[in-house]
Design an enzyme around this catalytic site. Structure first.
Site, PDB file in Angstrom:
ATOM      1  N   HIS A  44     -67.057  54.153  31.506  1.00 44.64           N
ATOM      2  CA  HIS A  44     -65.676  54.236  31.311  1.00 44.64           C
ATOM      3  C   HIS A  44     -65.063  53.490  32.247  1.00 44.64           C
ATOM      4  CE1 HIS A  44     -66.998  58.534  30.011  1.00 44.64           C
ATOM      5  NE2 HIS A  44     -65.995  58.193  28.809  1.00 44.64           N
ATOM      6  N   LYS A 156     -71.390  50.693  23.761  1.00 50.40           N
ATOM      7  CA  LYS A 156     -72.238  51.943  23.632  1.00 50.40           C
ATOM      8  C   LYS A 156     -72.010  52.471  21.902  1.00 50.40           C
ATOM      9  CE  LYS A 156     -74.385  55.835  24.762  1.00 50.40           C
ATOM     10  NZ  LYS A 156     -73.579  56.772  24.236  1.00 50.40           N
ATOM     11  N   GLN A 160     -68.355  52.588  16.186  1.00 46.92           N
ATOM     12  CA  GLN A 160     -66.958  52.736  16.552  1.00 46.92           C
ATOM     13  C   GLN A 160     -66.040  51.517  16.683  1.00 46.92           C
ATOM     14  OE1 GLN A 160     -65.477  56.218  19.114  1.00 46.92           O
ATOM     15  NE2 GLN A 160     -65.616  54.683  20.599  1.00 46.92           N
TER      16      GLN A 160
HETATM   17  P1  AMP Z   1     -66.014  58.693  25.375  1.00 45.55           P
HETATM   18  O1  AMP Z   1     -65.468  59.285  26.476  1.00 45.55           O
HETATM   19  O2  AMP Z   1     -67.625  58.994  25.344  1.00 45.55           O
HETATM   20  O3  AMP Z   1     -65.247  58.838  24.047  1.00 45.55           O
HETATM   21  O4  AMP Z   1     -66.065  57.175  25.663  1.00 45.55           O
HETATM   22  C1  AMP Z   1     -64.939  56.297  25.942  1.00 45.55           C
HETATM   23  C2  AMP Z   1     -65.141  54.925  25.820  1.00 45.55           C
HETATM   24  O5  AMP Z   1     -66.116  54.539  26.868  1.00 45.55           O
HETATM   25  C3  AMP Z   1     -66.008  54.700  24.671  1.00 45.55           C
HETATM   26  O6  AMP Z   1     -65.242  53.290  24.075  1.00 45.55           O
HETATM   27  C4  AMP Z   1     -67.095  54.138  24.701  1.00 45.55           C
HETATM   28  O7  AMP Z   1     -67.700  53.372  24.062  1.00 45.55           O
HETATM   29  C5  AMP Z   1     -66.925  54.019  26.213  1.00 45.55           C
HETATM   30  N1  AMP Z   1     -68.136  54.284  26.836  1.00 45.55           N
HETATM   31  C6  AMP Z   1     -69.044  55.478  26.832  1.00 45.55           C
HETATM   32  N2  AMP Z   1     -70.302  55.298  27.664  1.00 45.55           N
HETATM   33  C7  AMP Z   1     -70.305  53.980  27.818  1.00 45.55           C
HETATM   34  C8  AMP Z   1     -71.385  52.974  28.642  1.00 45.55           C
HETATM   35  N3  AMP Z   1     -72.504  53.606  29.010  1.00 45.55           N
HETATM   36  N4  AMP Z   1     -70.850  51.773  28.818  1.00 45.55           N
HETATM   37  C9  AMP Z   1     -69.673  51.112  28.495  1.00 45.55           C
HETATM   38  N5  AMP Z   1     -68.942  51.843  27.723  1.00 45.55           N
HETATM   39  C10 AMP Z   1     -69.130  53.181  27.290  1.00 45.55           C
END
Ligand code: AMP
EC number: 6.3.2.1
Length: 291
Positions: A44, A156, A160
């Site tokens: 994040h 990741k 989406q």
């Molecule tokens: P989430 O809180 O899981 O909904 O993720 C929020 C954002 O962070 C989304 O755009 C995810 O794709 C991104 N994200 C989650 N994990 C990673 C990661 N390991 N590397 C890069 N972006 C990430």
């Protein structure tokens, strides 16, 4: 006295209602936006850093969106730690944080959804009915509330990114979508809020996703173009790890996400969903177009 560094600023505003957020947002011009479900990690924060580097001000949302979870999924037990998240965001120099309660986003009588039927036929969409309806709807609402110039998403969650780009194009939403590479642990495991669910033995086994993807990427680099050969290779590597139960193993077209027999000039998306008991992990790898 040492010059005050930007990351020491303490004027971050945290808003819980749409009206308050809109009022504070009006003080800013161009805004970079990072939507999250909280329980923040370096993945994040990589999105936040990229937004900081590219935009004069940055907004982050923390909202565990109930409409993107299926009835048997982990909405209730999804990890939450808003105090820690806010400290991380403040240290990262974020200007505005939007943390709405569920009733603020979905008041009684809520009844409009954004749907992409094609997304529901493949990969995460097929495995998680209704997931992308929830994702697209909440991101559309957040774009309307936040009015960002640019919004940042992680590679990741590969499908989406495809769904959001298509929504922005189809609905003429005036925002630029930026995709940020996946942040990984030293052993290759992609950072995820769900990694905290893994027991030590499962955690030790979890890098098998990365190993399978990397092996397939190497085989592709060596000239393999058969989708089935690469799927078979990834299945074989996953099968050697008894704790890992594959949900799907995919070699798909990078835009339609349909399974490929042969990888053509547009390259491909390798992606995996693997269960470790109750914990379901996803990861992916982009095979760039090759001459
Ligand atoms: P989430 O809180 O899981 O909904 O993720 C929020 C954002 O962070 C989304 O755009 C995810 O794709 C991104 N994200 C989650 N994990 C990673 C990661 N390991 N590397 C890069 N972006 C990430």
């Amino acid at each position: 006295m040492a010059a005050k560094r930007r990351y020491e600023r303490t004027n971050m505003k945290v808003l819980t209602t749409i009206a308050d957020f809109r009022r504070e947002r009006a003080a800013f011009g161009s805004l970079g936006f990072v939507p999250t479900m909280g329980y923040l990690h370096q993945g994040h924060l990589a999105l936040v850093e990229r937004a900081r580097a590219e935009c004069p001000a940055v907004a982050v949302s923390i909202f565990v969106n109930p409409t993107q979870f299926g009835p048997n999924e982990d909405y209730a037990r999804y990890p939450r730690d808003t105090a820690r998240d806010l400290a991380l965001l403040e240290a990262a120099g974020v200007d505005l944080v939007f943390v709405p309660p569920v009733e603020e986003m979905y008041p009684p009588g809520f009844g409009t959804y954004v749907i992409q039927p094609a997304a529901d036929e493949v990969l995460e969409g097929a495995a998680r009915p209704g997931h992308f309806r929830g994702v697209a709807t909440v991101v559309c609402k957040l774009f309307n509330i936040v009015q960002p110039t640019k919004s940042y998403f992680g590679q990741k969650d590969a499908q989406q990114t495809v769904v959001i780009r298509q929504m922005v194009r189809d609905l003429n939403i005036p925002v630029e979508i930026v995709i940020v590479p996946t942040v990984r642990e030293a052993d290759g495991l992609a950072l995820s809020s769900r990694n905290v669910y893994l027991h030590p033995a499962q955690r030790a086994a979890a890098p098998v996703l990365y190993r399978a993807l990397r092996a397939a990427a190497e085989r592709y680099a060596a000239g393999e173009r058969s989708g089935e050969a690469l799927r078979a290779l990834m299945r074989e590597i996953l099968a050697a790890e008894p704790l890992a139960k594959p949900d799907y193993v995919s070699v798909a077209h990078p835009l339609t996400l349909r399974e490929l027999d042969q990888i053509g000039p547009e390259g491909a998306l390798l992606s995996l969903a693997v269960r470790f008991d109750q914990v379901r992990l996803i990861d992916n790898w982009v095979l760039e177009p090759a001459p």
